[in-house]
Design a protein around this motif. Structure first.
Motif, PDB file in Angstrom:
ATOM      1  N   ARG A  78       0.828  -1.265  -0.036  1.00  0.00           N
ATOM      2  CA  ARG A  78      -0.136  -0.006   0.020  1.00  0.00           C
ATOM      3  C   ARG A  78       1.034   1.204   0.032  1.00  0.00           C
ATOM      4  N   TRP A  79       0.314   2.402  -0.249  1.00  0.00           N
ATOM      5  CA  TRP A  79       1.116   3.613  -0.412  1.00  0.00           C
ATOM      6  C   TRP A  79       1.306   4.122   1.025  1.00  0.00           C
ATOM      7  N   PRO A  80       2.400   4.704   1.306  1.00  0.00           N
ATOM      8  CA  PRO A  80       2.891   4.992   2.544  1.00  0.00           C
ATOM      9  C   PRO A  80       2.126   6.243   3.029  1.00  0.00           C
ATOM     10  N   ALA A  81       1.844   6.192   4.403  1.00  0.00           N
ATOM     11  CA  ALA A  81       1.310   7.276   5.050  1.00  0.00           C
ATOM     12  C   ALA A  81       2.043   8.087   5.860  1.00  0.00           C
ATOM     13  N   GLU A  82       1.655   8.981   6.755  1.00  0.00           N
ATOM     14  CA  GLU A  82       2.892   9.544   7.362  1.00  0.00           C
ATOM     15  C   GLU A  82       3.653   8.650   8.329  1.00  0.00           C
ATOM     16  N   LYS A  83       5.154   8.869   8.318  1.00  0.00           N
ATOM     17  CA  LYS A  83       6.120   7.930   9.051  1.00  0.00           C
ATOM     18  C   LYS A  83       6.173   6.664   8.564  1.00  0.00           C
ATOM     19  N   GLU A  84       5.863   6.507   7.158  1.00  0.00           N
ATOM     20  CA  GLU A  84       5.954   5.093   6.432  1.00  0.00           C
ATOM     21  C   GLU A  84       6.780   5.335   5.057  1.00  0.00           C
ATOM     22  N   HIS A  98      12.344   5.640  13.346  1.00  0.00           N
ATOM     23  CA  HIS A  98      11.654   4.169  12.961  1.00  0.00           C
ATOM     24  C   HIS A  98      10.789   4.362  12.231  1.00  0.00           C
ATOM     25  N   ILE A  99      10.672   3.522  11.029  1.00  0.00           N
ATOM     26  CA  ILE A  99       9.682   4.034   9.864  1.00  0.00           C
ATOM     27  C   ILE A  99       9.328   2.533   9.258  1.00  0.00           C
ATOM     28  N   GLU A 100       7.776   2.487   9.065  1.00  0.00           N
ATOM     29  CA  GLU A 100       7.758   1.107   8.550  1.00  0.00           C
ATOM     30  C   GLU A 100       7.707   1.117   7.123  1.00  0.00           C
ATOM     31  N   LEU A 101       8.002   0.004   6.405  1.00  0.00           N
ATOM     32  CA  LEU A 101       8.000  -0.304   5.063  1.00  0.00           C
ATOM     33  C   LEU A 101       6.546  -0.923   4.655  1.00  0.00           C
ATOM     34  N   THR A 102       5.867  -0.192   3.804  1.00  0.00           N
ATOM     35  CA  THR A 102       4.573  -0.554   3.380  1.00  0.00           C
ATOM     36  C   THR A 102       4.400  -0.993   2.035  1.00  0.00           C
ATOM     37  N   GLY A 103       5.483  -1.187   1.508  1.00  0.00           N
ATOM     38  CA  GLY A 103       5.404  -1.857   0.009  1.00  0.00           C
ATOM     39  C   GLY A 103       6.573  -1.673  -0.881  1.00  0.00           C
ATOM     40  N   LEU A 104       6.732  -2.283  -2.015  1.00  0.00           N
ATOM     41  CA  LEU A 104       7.639  -2.031  -3.209  1.00  0.00           C
ATOM     42  C   LEU A 104       7.013  -1.154  -4.182  1.00  0.00           C
ATOM     43  N   VAL A 105       7.744  -0.418  -4.708  1.00  0.00           N
ATOM     44  CA  VAL A 105       7.225   0.291  -5.978  1.00  0.00           C
ATOM     45  C   VAL A 105       8.047   0.355  -7.257  1.00  0.00           C
ATOM     46  N   TYR A 106       7.773   0.682  -8.229  1.00  0.00           N
ATOM     47  CA  TYR A 106       8.462   0.555  -9.535  1.00  0.00           C
ATOM     48  C   TYR A 106       8.551   2.045 -10.053  1.00  0.00           C
ATOM     49  N   ASP A 107      10.026   2.443 -10.243  1.00  0.00           N
ATOM     50  CA  ASP A 107       9.956   3.890 -10.784  1.00  0.00           C
ATOM     51  C   ASP A 107      11.037   3.558 -12.307  1.00  0.00           C
ATOM     52  N   ALA A 108      10.249   3.445 -13.277  1.00  0.00           N
ATOM     53  CA  ALA A 108      11.248   3.318 -14.345  1.00  0.00           C
ATOM     54  C   ALA A 108      11.913   4.633 -14.964  1.00  0.00           C
ATOM     55  N   VAL A 139      16.493   3.046  -2.817  1.00  0.00           N
ATOM     56  CA  VAL A 139      15.900   4.329  -2.805  1.00  0.00           C
ATOM     57  C   VAL A 139      14.630   4.133  -2.261  1.00  0.00           C
ATOM     58  N   GLY A 140      13.981   4.961  -1.352  1.00  0.00           N
ATOM     59  CA  GLY A 140      12.897   4.995  -0.780  1.00  0.00           C
ATOM     60  C   GLY A 140      12.092   6.352  -1.000  1.00  0.00           C
ATOM     61  N   TYR A 141      10.564   6.120  -0.992  1.00  0.00           N
ATOM     62  CA  TYR A 141       9.895   7.164  -1.442  1.00  0.00           C
ATOM     63  C   TYR A 141       8.876   7.485   0.020  1.00  0.00           C
ATOM     64  N   VAL A 142       8.736   8.685   0.071  1.00  0.00           N
ATOM     65  CA  VAL A 142       7.776   9.033   1.130  1.00  0.00           C
ATOM     66  C   VAL A 142       6.769  10.140   0.767  1.00  0.00           C
ATOM     67  N   ASP A 143       5.997  10.420   1.665  1.00  0.00           N
ATOM     68  CA  ASP A 143       5.063  11.776   1.370  1.00  0.00           C
ATOM     69  C   ASP A 143       5.862  12.956   2.100  1.00  0.00           C
TER      70      ASP A 143
END
Length: 821
Positions: free
Chosen positions: A144-150, A185-195, A207-211
């Motif tokens: 799932r997409w990350p919320a705050e602190k994810e 401490h930040i939770e991993l909520t999924g994997l994404v694809y950035d082409a 590489v990580g992605y956050v809001d």
């Protein structure tokens, strides 16, 4: 016992007998045709699958037409940029580097990118990947997409070795040291694809992605460091780089009117993902090599059919005597070739699917693509069918037509012991003049040159195979030399690009406050557009304003000179500028528009570029550039050398420097290390060298098969002669040695000729590859090691290829030999 071949017409029973009576010859011909079909097919397969997938991903991700590196763009300015005529969409992103705990006491850098709204993104879309399970993957929670602190991770980040905690799965918490040195401490909520970003395999940094909220929580700012934009217009316009450039320049102008700077405006190649130019270059190089393998395989078909017809001359005479026409014989022998082709085609199709699929899976890991696996595209299927059936038939047609024209009288009088007398040619006379050789060695030399037409075709095949193998070694050395040039250019350890211009004294002081920083140098950067003599405009040229006596770079000049302290409006351009601006010559005056003002510059040199993306760049005197841009005493880029005695790694130092700058209220746009460049260039070249080596091995294999076929045919044709030798006392060892030495002599001749040809061929191939990738020929480095390695390989290949025919020859009995027709 029932034999199904008895149901066939007589002529086709003969064809089947010819194919099965000499299985070694049949297998060699099938193998050589197979390699040729496969070599062409695998190149086309890779090109089709990879390029088709890149095209699909490009469309689905709505890739940016242009990317602007900015300094502090906020949402209000983004809204204003969307109103610029020609802009379809504009979105901001920001990034910083933090540290992630990999194990107790072990920290590694992690690149964090902020995306304002994952679900509503419309440019260079980051897509949520699908959970997977398998032998090497643990079951994970739904993504799932990350919320705050994810956060979510780019899927290829998990392929980095020892850069993330072991056995990491979705739902786990990562321990992060943020830009301010705080532990989070930040939770991993999924994997994404950035082409649309460089694959992690090239950068070596996960590489990580956050809001945006999480980005600020990790120590980042509340503004964006880059703008991704797409243009609107007709299809012709959005695929026109000049049109996209004009719109991007208008966007940059609006940013600069808001009091911000745009150090870089990059227009992407229309319809292409990053690094697609690699595959364009590979196709350019590999396609002719695949065709060469096919042509060489056809030579073995010519050799085999010529030898078969020569061996069966008396049979042809008998068939003609009982009523067979030339057309009947041509159709019969062409039928044999068709059977060879069909078997070869079936094998080649299977190999193409398997080998090409494996290569594509390997490549997909490098470039972060999802390939469909082991499939056979329709265009590859029909291409292989066409070349597999037509090329061998065309190759065999001439020897078959010529051989079946023999008259009955000529055929019946043929005794299968060769034609002509030794000593009739100048080669024979030279061989006869060589003294001191043993009788078996003399016989091996004479046999080598007996069938000169066959020898020439065999030598061509083996020579070209060796030449390509040796050439690949030289190309590899030349590419490694290019890597050395790139690394020699970069004399720094860390490059820090700031979000805006800061006082030079402020950023230098902040850098020296970090422990283990040995030297600091500040640069300015910007962009320019060339105003051509006809009034048209070029694409953006990225400018670096540096001290002429800079200790952070060691430029490789293609021509001209480097900057001098006394220079004012002098500029050194990257060599790739000439691809788009070929009229520029050393010493020319050119007009560059900088901050909406045209200024005249003198081109004093051309330097080899270190940017593989094709971005045009130029180098100017920092002091002069600061004056004309009203930025005296300020800088936007830092180059840092760390203490050689430091135990801290460069990547760890980069994270420490970035965190210290953010804590000092100096906002960082991005950080790049020399390790990143080393990883990128190494991986970049490894793909090319690996595939070139594969093609070299394929072509060398065809050469070895050709030699094996030639030796097998030679032994068959000399069966009666071998019987005579046995009758007068020749031992098994003598017969074996005669054939083995003949094969080795052919191998050595091919090596000698191939070594002579390898130098100019390697030079040409290196130039083509350099022009395709770097807009300049590679500095050519000839690989003597490759020459001597091929000498060893070809000697072994020749011995192995001759071993079975030699063994068969040594086992021929006198009775069987003299009864041979």
């Amino acid at each position: 016992m029932f034999n199904p071949t008895n149901l066939l017409p007589t002529r086709w029973r003969k064809v089947w007998r010819d194919l099965t009576s000499n299985r070694a010859r049949t297998l060699l011909v099938i193998a050589s045709i197979t390699v040729g079909i496969f070599a062409v097919g695998v190149v086309q397969h890779i090109n089709t699958i990879i390029v088709d997938e890149m095209t699909r991903v490009y469309v689905e991700s709505n890739s940016a037409h242009a990317r602007l590196m900015v300094n502090g763009v906020d949402d209000a300015l983004l809204d204003a940029l969307r109103t610029v005529p020609g802009v379809e969409a504009a979105e901001g992103r920001a990034s910083l580097t933090v540290n992630v705990q990999v194990a107790e006491g072990v920290w590694e850098p992690l690149r964090i990118t902020a995306v304002p709204d994952f679900a509503a993104a419309a440019v260079s879309i980051v897509s949520l990947d699908e959970p997977q399970t398998g032998p090497t993957q643990s079951a994970s929670a739904p993504y799932r997409w990350p919320a705050e602190k994810e956060l979510v991770l780019e899927r290829s980040s998990l392929d980095t070795v020892d850069r993330l905690p072991a056995n990491l799965v979705v739902g786990d918490a990562l321990t992060i040291e943020d830009a301010n040195g705080k532990i989070r401490h930040i939770e991993l909520t999924g994997l994404v694809y950035d082409a649309n970003e460089l694959p992690v395999a090239f950068t070596g940094t996960p590489v990580g992605y956050v809001d945006m909220e999480t980005f600020e929580w990790l120590g980042g700012g509340d503004t964006y460091s880059q703008v991704n934009m797409r243009v609107t217009g007709t299809r012709a316009q959005i695929t026109d780089k000049e049109y996209v450039q004009r719109v991007a320049d208008d966007v940059a102008a609006k940013i600069e009117k808001a009091g911000l700077s745009t150090p870089e405006v990059r227009v992407m190649n229309p319809g292409e993902l990053p690094m697609q130019n690699i595959f364009d270059a590979l196709t350019l190089i590999l396609t002719p090599l695949g065709v060469l393998a096919l042509v060489l395989g056809s030579f073995l078909v010519i050799n085999t059919m010529s030898a078969l017809i020569s061996q069966q001359t008396r049979q042809i005479g008998v068939m003609k005597a009982i009523g067979a026409t030339g057309g009947d014989l041509v159709r019969m022998y062409m039928g044999a070739v068709l059977i060879y082709s069909l078997f070869s085609l079936l094998i080649a199709l299977g190999l193409t699917v398997f080998i090409a699929g494996a290569i594509e899976l390997l490549l997909s890991g490098f470039i972060n693509l999802s390939v469909p696996g082991f499939v056979l595209p329709a265009n590859v299927l029909w291409m292989e069918v066409a070349i597999g059936l037509l090329v061998p038939s065309l190759a065999a047609l001439w020897p078959i037509v010529q051989g079946t024209r023999v008259t009955v009288r000529e055929a019946i009088s043929d005794y299968g012991v060769g034609s002509g007398q030794f000593g009739a040619s100048w080669i024979d006379r030279i061989l006869s003049s060589i003294k001191g050789l043993s009788r078996p060695l003399q016989l091996s030399l004479r046999n080598t040159f007996r069938k000169r037409g066959r020898l020439i075709l065999t030598l061509i095949t083996l020579t070209l195979g060796g030449m390509i193998f040796m050439t690949v070694g030289s190309v590899q050395r030349s590419l490694e030399g290019q890597v050395d040039k790139v690394l020699a250019y970069n004399q720094f350890d860390i490059q820090v690009a700031l979000e805006r211009q800061y006082r030079t004294s402020q950023v230098a002081q902040a850098a020296y406050e970090v422990e283990n920083v040995a030297a600091v140098e500040t640069w300015s950067s910007g962009s320019a557009i060339r105003i051509r003599p006809d009034g048209s405009e070029s694409e953006t040229i990225s400018l670096s304003a540096l001290p002429p006596t800079s200790q952070m770079v060691d430029p490789t000049l293609e021509s001209g000179r480097w900057l001098l302290p006394a220079d004012q409006n002098a500029i050194v351009l990257s060599q790739n500028v000439l691809e788009d601006e070929p009229d520029i010559a050393l010493g020319d005056e050119i007009v560059l528009e900088i901050l909406d003002k045209p200024r005249t510059w003198v081109v004093v040199g051309f330097a080899q570029t270190t940017d593989f993306s094709g971005q045009m760049s130029g180098y100017v005197n920092q002091e002069y550039y600061a004056r004309i841009t009203n930025n005296v005493g300020s800088a936007g880029t830092l180059f840092i050398k760390i203490d050689a005695e430091s135990a801290t790694s460069v990547s760890e130092m980069a994270a420490i420097v970035e965190a210290h700058f953010e804590a000092s209220n100096i906002h960082v746009a991005n950080v790049m290390t020399v390790d990143f460049i080393r990883n990128f260039t190494g991986n970049f070249f490894s793909i090319i060298v690996s595939l070139l080596l594969v093609m070299g091995v394929l072509i060398a294999t065809v050469g070895a098969l050709g030699l094996a076929g030639t030796m097998s045919t030679n032994v068959l044709e000399r069966t009666r002669e071998i019987g005579v030798m046995r009758a007068i006392g020749a031992s098994d060892a003598t017969i074996l040695a005669v054939v083995l030495v003949e094969g080795v002599i052919i191998g050595l001749i091919s090596w000698l000729v191939g070594a002579v040809l390898a130098f100019p061929t390697g030079l040409a191939l290196s130039s083509v590859l350099g022009l395709a990738l770097f807009q300049a020929p590679l500095g050519y480095l000839f690989s003597a090691d490759g020459v001597f390695m091929w000498l060893l390989i070809v000697a072994v290949l020749a011995a192995v290829a001759s071993l079975l025919p030699a063994r068969n020859a040594s086992r021929v009995t006198v009775r069987a030999a003299l009864a041979y027709e």
